[in-house]
Design a protein around this motif. Structure first.
Motif, mmCIF file in Angstrom:
data_model
loop_
_atom_site.group_PDB
_atom_site.id
_atom_site.type_symbol
_atom_site.label_atom_id
_atom_site.label_comp_id
_atom_site.label_asym_id
_atom_site.label_seq_id
_atom_site.Cartn_x
_atom_site.Cartn_y
_atom_site.Cartn_z
ATOM 1 N N ASP A 260 33.684 -14.120 -15.249
ATOM 2 C CA ASP A 260 32.628 -14.745 -16.104
ATOM 3 C C ASP A 260 32.964 -14.862 -17.684
ATOM 4 O O ASP A 260 34.124 -14.388 -17.812
ATOM 5 N N THR A 261 32.142 -15.319 -18.508
ATOM 6 C CA THR A 261 32.627 -15.321 -19.938
ATOM 7 C C THR A 261 33.045 -14.117 -20.459
ATOM 8 O O THR A 261 33.362 -13.967 -21.448
ATOM 9 N N VAL A 266 33.647 -11.945 -10.792
ATOM 10 C CA VAL A 266 32.327 -12.329 -9.826
ATOM 11 C C VAL A 266 32.701 -12.707 -8.680
ATOM 12 O O VAL A 266 31.826 -12.818 -7.493
ATOM 13 N N THR A 267 34.078 -13.033 -8.418
ATOM 14 C CA THR A 267 34.579 -12.999 -6.988
ATOM 15 C C THR A 267 35.881 -12.842 -6.901
ATOM 16 O O THR A 267 36.750 -13.222 -7.912
ATOM 17 N N VAL A 268 36.416 -12.379 -5.801
ATOM 18 C CA VAL A 268 37.929 -12.197 -5.395
ATOM 19 C C VAL A 268 38.081 -12.871 -4.186
ATOM 20 O O VAL A 268 37.461 -13.115 -3.246
ATOM 21 N N VAL A 318 51.063 -14.653 -14.441
ATOM 22 C CA VAL A 318 49.523 -14.690 -14.769
ATOM 23 C C VAL A 318 49.145 -16.124 -15.254
ATOM 24 O O VAL A 318 50.071 -16.699 -16.039
ATOM 25 N N VAL A 319 48.262 -17.060 -14.231
ATOM 26 C CA VAL A 319 48.081 -18.275 -14.680
ATOM 27 C C VAL A 319 46.547 -18.401 -14.797
ATOM 28 O O VAL A 319 45.787 -17.725 -13.758
ATOM 29 N N THR A 320 46.028 -18.715 -15.890
ATOM 30 C CA THR A 320 44.618 -18.703 -15.952
ATOM 31 C C THR A 320 44.182 -20.227 -16.161
ATOM 32 O O THR A 320 45.014 -20.948 -16.570
ATOM 33 N N ALA A 321 43.051 -20.698 -15.848
ATOM 34 C CA ALA A 321 42.306 -21.702 -15.883
ATOM 35 C C ALA A 321 40.861 -21.547 -15.987
ATOM 36 O O ALA A 321 40.249 -20.835 -15.485
ATOM 37 N N PRO A 322 40.309 -22.490 -17.139
ATOM 38 C CA PRO A 322 38.513 -22.264 -17.284
ATOM 39 C C PRO A 322 37.930 -22.967 -16.190
ATOM 40 O O PRO A 322 38.260 -23.736 -15.225
ATOM 41 N N LEU A 323 36.933 -22.205 -15.938
ATOM 42 C CA LEU A 323 35.783 -22.682 -14.983
ATOM 43 C C LEU A 323 34.487 -23.281 -15.861
ATOM 44 O O LEU A 323 34.096 -22.878 -16.663
ATOM 45 N N VAL A 331 32.204 -21.813 -18.109
ATOM 46 C CA VAL A 331 31.070 -20.636 -17.758
ATOM 47 C C VAL A 331 32.107 -19.195 -17.214
ATOM 48 O O VAL A 331 31.579 -18.321 -16.781
ATOM 49 N N GLY A 332 33.301 -19.376 -17.293
ATOM 50 C CA GLY A 332 34.435 -18.384 -17.154
ATOM 51 C C GLY A 332 35.667 -18.929 -16.765
ATOM 52 O O GLY A 332 36.231 -19.886 -17.298
ATOM 53 N N ARG A 333 36.467 -18.358 -16.119
ATOM 54 C CA ARG A 333 37.861 -18.539 -15.859
ATOM 55 C C ARG A 333 38.437 -17.952 -14.365
ATOM 56 O O ARG A 333 37.678 -16.992 -13.940
#
Length: 564
Positions: A260-261, A266-268, A318-323, A331-333
């Motif tokens: 989340d932000t 919140v999930t795996v 590590v690769v991140t992307a916004p949700l 609302v998160g990533r």
């Protein structure tokens, strides 16, 4: 009176028609009973059909005991319709796990208890009191005082129907036009009956004893028929897409975390649970840094991190992307971790091995060449002198190979500068350096008229490519008058560099591994020059091609003006 009879007949006729139409729709949809949500919709349709038929019949029955029993029958069907329709909406929108879990029990428990009370209504007054015939429009409408328990059950039914509509509208928002027509139609279908029940339920309006809900189910069945018959709602439905989205996450073979932000989990996915030996439910809501303690990096960008598990260090990229939600609000990533421990360990071993081999090769070959010179200085036997010369030639070639490998490794492992250079000047410098090594060779440089030789590139890499190609053209040239030519020309997308010679041509066995990008026991190149040139062009984002002609060898290098 005629107007009254006309209105009464319209209400009865609409109720009966809605009941028959809903029953027919249920029969039509039986062929789709294997599709998600269809069994629940058929059950809800049957309940609605009983509701409409029972109420329509009750409006023409003035005998009090039978009229009360018919009221109990249509109320029984009514209290089941909402929960059954909600179970349909859950299953249709892909939430089958909820339907099959304990969370569905309250949905069925309330109408089950209400069924028991309605079946035994004549023995108690828990649902209503003072039941009496109260005609309006010459219909056998009834008045009675609903008890709190009845209100509780009926409001629960309305809320179930309302939640069903919200779930279907959520599908419209989430999935766009793919299921829009069907979901809107089915979602709107619950509105007219729900609105029509309010005057009867809460006792307002000129005729509160007349329940218009069954008659308004005629609109309901029309909208449902549009969705199910005209639009083939069960041919494709959101369950497929929702399952695909869930499967896409769980089937990713690398650990994935949704945060989340506040960077709390919140999930795996399954890979994350297995890789880090997590308790899926325990980590929810926990800070990511606590779930995956790391050092040597950050998850704020495409970085790498190091974790320690059972005393063993493991490295991950590590690769991140916004949700974002449908309104494009972040609302998160997501955080995806790709383990590269083995790759990094292999790179480290290769680096050590390369350094040791190059260092030992240089030192040992220096000793060998020194002793070869000593032998040549002191020997008088021609055979010994020839052997010493052979040793010297072979040693110098090995040293040159090591030097090429070292030069390319230094360039590859460093952040080479990218800047705009004049390729014609760069080629001129390479030719000048080689003329001292090959004084008998002729090297020409030809720039096609109008060619823009300015190129944004990595000069060190390009210089290494040109030098190795020219050296290969001259070193193996056994002609009495060795020649090489460098041409610069402009194509539609970039700069073309051509290098040709009048030598014997490159043996196909030398080119085969270069073109394939790998060597085998049966196919291998004997020198480093062609490999260095090929790798260098790849680093520059260009293309290289070799061609053997009757006159020698033609090498073509293409570099895009926009690439560097």
């Amino acid at each position: 009176m005629l107007a009254g009879i006309g209105i009464g007949g319209l209400v009865v006729g609409s109720s009966i028609t809605a009941g028959v139409g809903t029953l027919a729709l249920a029969g039509y949809l039986y062929r789709h009973r294997g599709s998600p949500g269809v069994p629940w919709f058929i059950a809800a349709a049957l309940a609605i059909s009983v509701w409409c038929l029972a109420y329509g019949t009750a409006l023409v029955v003035f005998e009090l005991p039978l009229r009360a029993h018919l009221t109990a029958l249509w109320l029984l069907a009514a209290v089941w319709s909402g929960p059954l329709f909600l179970l349909f909406a859950l299953a249709y929108t892909g939430r089958t796990a909820v339907v099959r879990s304990w969370q569905a029990l309250p949905l069925l428990a309330v109408p089950t208890v209400a069924t028991g009370l309605l079946v035994t209504h004549s023995w108690h007054s828990l649902l209503w009191t003072t039941f009496r015939i109260d005609p309006v429009f010459d219909l056998a409408t009834a008045s009675y005082s609903l008890q709190p328990l009845a209100y509780l059950v009926l409001v629960f039914t309305l809320l179930s129907a309302g939640l069903s509509a919200l779930l279907l509208f959520e599908t419209v928002v989430s999935y766009g036009p793919l299921y829009r027509g069907e979901a809107v139609a089915v979602g709107l279908s619950v509105v007219p009956p729900a609105v029509g029940s309010l005057p009867w339920l809460f006792g307002f309006g000129p005729y509160p004893q007349l329940n218009l809900t069954p008659a308004l189910f005629l609109v309901h069945v029309a909208l449902d028929s549009y969705a199910f018959v005209e639009r083939n709602m069960f041919e494709t439905n959101p369950t497929t897409r929702r399952a695909a989205e869930r499967s896409a996450v769980d089937d990713i073979p690398t650990p994935l975390f949704a945060l989340d932000t506040e960077d709390c989990v919140v999930t795996v996915n399954d890979a994350a649970v297995e890789t880090f030996e997590l308790d899926r439910s325990a980590v929810l809501g926990e800070p990511f840094a606590a779930v995956v303690p790391a050092s040597g990096g950050t998850v704020d960008g495409s970085e790498s991190i190091t974790t320690t598990t059972d005393g063993r260090e493991r490295q991950f990229t590590v690769v991140t992307a916004p949700l974002t939600d449908p309104a494009d609000t972040v609302v998160g990533r997501t955080v995806i971790l790709q383990e590269v421990t083995k790759e990094r360990e292999r790179e480290q071993r290769l680096d050590v091995l390369n350094r040791v081999i190059r260092h030992n090769l240089r030192n040992e070959m220096t000793v060998i060449l020194g002793h070869a010179d000593l032998v040549a200085d002191r020997a008088t036997d021609e055979a010994v002198l020839d052997s010493a010369a052979t040793i010297t030639d072979s040693g110098e070639r090995l040293l040159a190979t090591g030097t090429k490998a070292r030069e390319f490794e230094q360039i590859r492992g460093s952040q080479t500068d990218t800047r705009t250079v004049d390729v014609a000047d760069l080629v001129g410098e390479a030719v000048a350096d080689l003329r001292a090594e090959f004084p008998s060779a002729t090297v020409d440089i030809d720039v096609s008229p109008g060619t823009d030789t300015s190129l944004t590139t990595q000069p060190r890499v390009l210089a290494l490519v040109v030098a190795n190609l020219l050296e290969n053209a001259l070193a193996h040239n056994e002609s009495d008058e060795p020649r090489a030519a460098v041409t610069l020309s402009e194509s539609e997308t970039g700069l073309d560099i051509g290098i040709s010679d009048n030598g014997p041509g490159i043996d196909p066995s030398e080119l085969a591994p270069i073109r394939k990008g790998t060597e085998t026991a049966l196919e291998h190149s004997t020198g480093m020059g062609l490999w260095v040139a090929s790798w260098g062009v790849t680093m520059l984002g260009g293309d290289i091609d070799f061609a053997t002609t009757d006159d020698g060898t033609d090498v073509s290098v293409h570099l895009d003006y926009t690439d560097g």
